[in-house]
Design an enzyme around this catalytic site. Sequence first.
Site, short mmCIF file in Angstrom:
data_model
loop_
_atom_site.label_atom_id
_atom_site.label_comp_id
_atom_site.label_asym_id
_atom_site.label_seq_id
_atom_site.Cartn_x
_atom_site.Cartn_y
_atom_site.Cartn_z
N ARG A 54 -19.87 -27.38 76.55
CA ARG A 54 -20.61 -26.45 77.40
C ARG A 54 -21.95 -26.60 77.63
O ARG A 54 -22.79 -26.40 76.72
CB ARG A 54 -19.92 -25.22 77.05
CG ARG A 54 -20.44 -23.92 77.73
CD ARG A 54 -19.67 -23.88 78.90
NE ARG A 54 -19.90 -22.47 79.44
CZ ARG A 54 -19.91 -22.30 80.79
NH1 ARG A 54 -20.09 -23.31 81.69
NH2 ARG A 54 -20.28 -21.22 81.33
N GLY A 55 -22.45 -26.89 78.93
CA GLY A 55 -23.77 -27.19 79.10
C GLY A 55 -25.18 -26.12 78.66
O GLY A 55 -25.76 -26.65 78.05
N PRO A 56 -24.60 -24.89 79.07
CA PRO A 56 -25.68 -23.79 78.84
C PRO A 56 -25.83 -23.66 77.47
O PRO A 56 -27.03 -23.41 76.71
CB PRO A 56 -24.79 -22.72 79.47
CG PRO A 56 -24.29 -23.16 80.71
CD PRO A 56 -23.66 -24.44 80.06
N ASP A 57 -24.69 -24.09 76.80
CA ASP A 57 -24.82 -23.82 75.04
C ASP A 57 -25.52 -25.13 74.28
O ASP A 57 -26.10 -25.08 73.49
CB ASP A 57 -23.43 -23.82 74.51
CG ASP A 57 -22.75 -22.57 74.74
OD1 ASP A 57 -23.25 -21.61 75.36
OD2 ASP A 57 -21.52 -22.22 74.41
N THR A 58 -25.26 -26.29 74.90
CA THR A 58 -25.68 -27.70 74.24
C THR A 58 -26.51 -28.50 74.88
O THR A 58 -26.78 -29.44 74.38
CB THR A 58 -24.20 -28.15 73.68
OG1 THR A 58 -23.49 -28.55 74.71
CG2 THR A 58 -23.49 -27.13 72.83
N ARG A 59 -26.64 -28.41 76.27
CA ARG A 59 -27.27 -29.60 77.02
C ARG A 59 -28.54 -29.86 76.44
O ARG A 59 -28.79 -31.17 76.44
CB ARG A 59 -27.17 -29.14 78.32
CG ARG A 59 -27.72 -30.23 79.22
CD ARG A 59 -27.81 -30.05 80.76
NE ARG A 59 -26.51 -29.33 81.51
CZ ARG A 59 -25.50 -30.11 81.35
NH1 ARG A 59 -25.38 -31.27 81.33
NH2 ARG A 59 -24.58 -29.38 81.98
N GLY A 87 -13.49 -26.67 93.46
CA GLY A 87 -11.98 -27.18 93.26
C GLY A 87 -11.60 -26.66 91.77
O GLY A 87 -12.30 -26.27 90.97
N GLU A 121 -10.68 -30.39 80.51
CA GLU A 121 -11.03 -31.69 79.95
C GLU A 121 -10.37 -31.87 78.53
O GLU A 121 -9.78 -32.97 78.33
CB GLU A 121 -12.66 -31.67 79.81
CG GLU A 121 -13.49 -32.17 80.80
CD GLU A 121 -15.07 -31.94 80.49
OE1 GLU A 121 -15.92 -31.91 81.46
OE2 GLU A 121 -15.33 -31.88 79.43
#
Length: 196
Positions: A54-59, A87, A121
């Site tokens: 999850r990008g905002p948590d871990t990017r 989509g 995913e």
Amino acid sequence: MVVPAVTAMEAVTAAPASSSHDGGSERGLMAVTALANSSHDGELGGYEVFLSFRGPDTRLTIADSLYEAIKDVGIRVFKDDKELRVGKEIGGSLLQAIDESRIYIPIFSKNYASSKWCLRELTYIVKSSRDDAEKVILPIFYYVDADDVKLKTELYRQALQKHENDSGKDTAKQWEEALKEVVRIKGWNLKDYRYR
């Protein structure tokens, strides 16, 4: 807190772990070693490792550090940098990256289950690993516990209930089953590591 790349890589390649999922983490460590050795021969195409996060948590922390550490040892790793997707289905290039990869590293964070994309995913990853015994999943628990992912606490359970309302009971059930299957694999809880 930024996770140093060395520590992130050590968490995946050096930490002792066992699994109730087909030899899971031990097989995964052997696969990482094999990938590192084979990546330099130029014969393999595509990606070898797929990071799901999850990008905002871990990017800006573990995901970037782990990506760089894996890439630095010569392993081809996929890290999706697209935050906004259009989509309802996983795109073709994402499916191809999952299909090509031999190792999947889901990074479970506080908001992982709130993302439909992460759950899509993960469901595809679980299916791919079921279909091919050579593929392994190496979960990382980033400031969450296995009980959160098992839906024994409110954190992921609330997210799944919201998805059930939005996406339907059948879809939410598939995502729940994928979470519960992956959490049976003993992974790495980063709360247990002291960062240098």
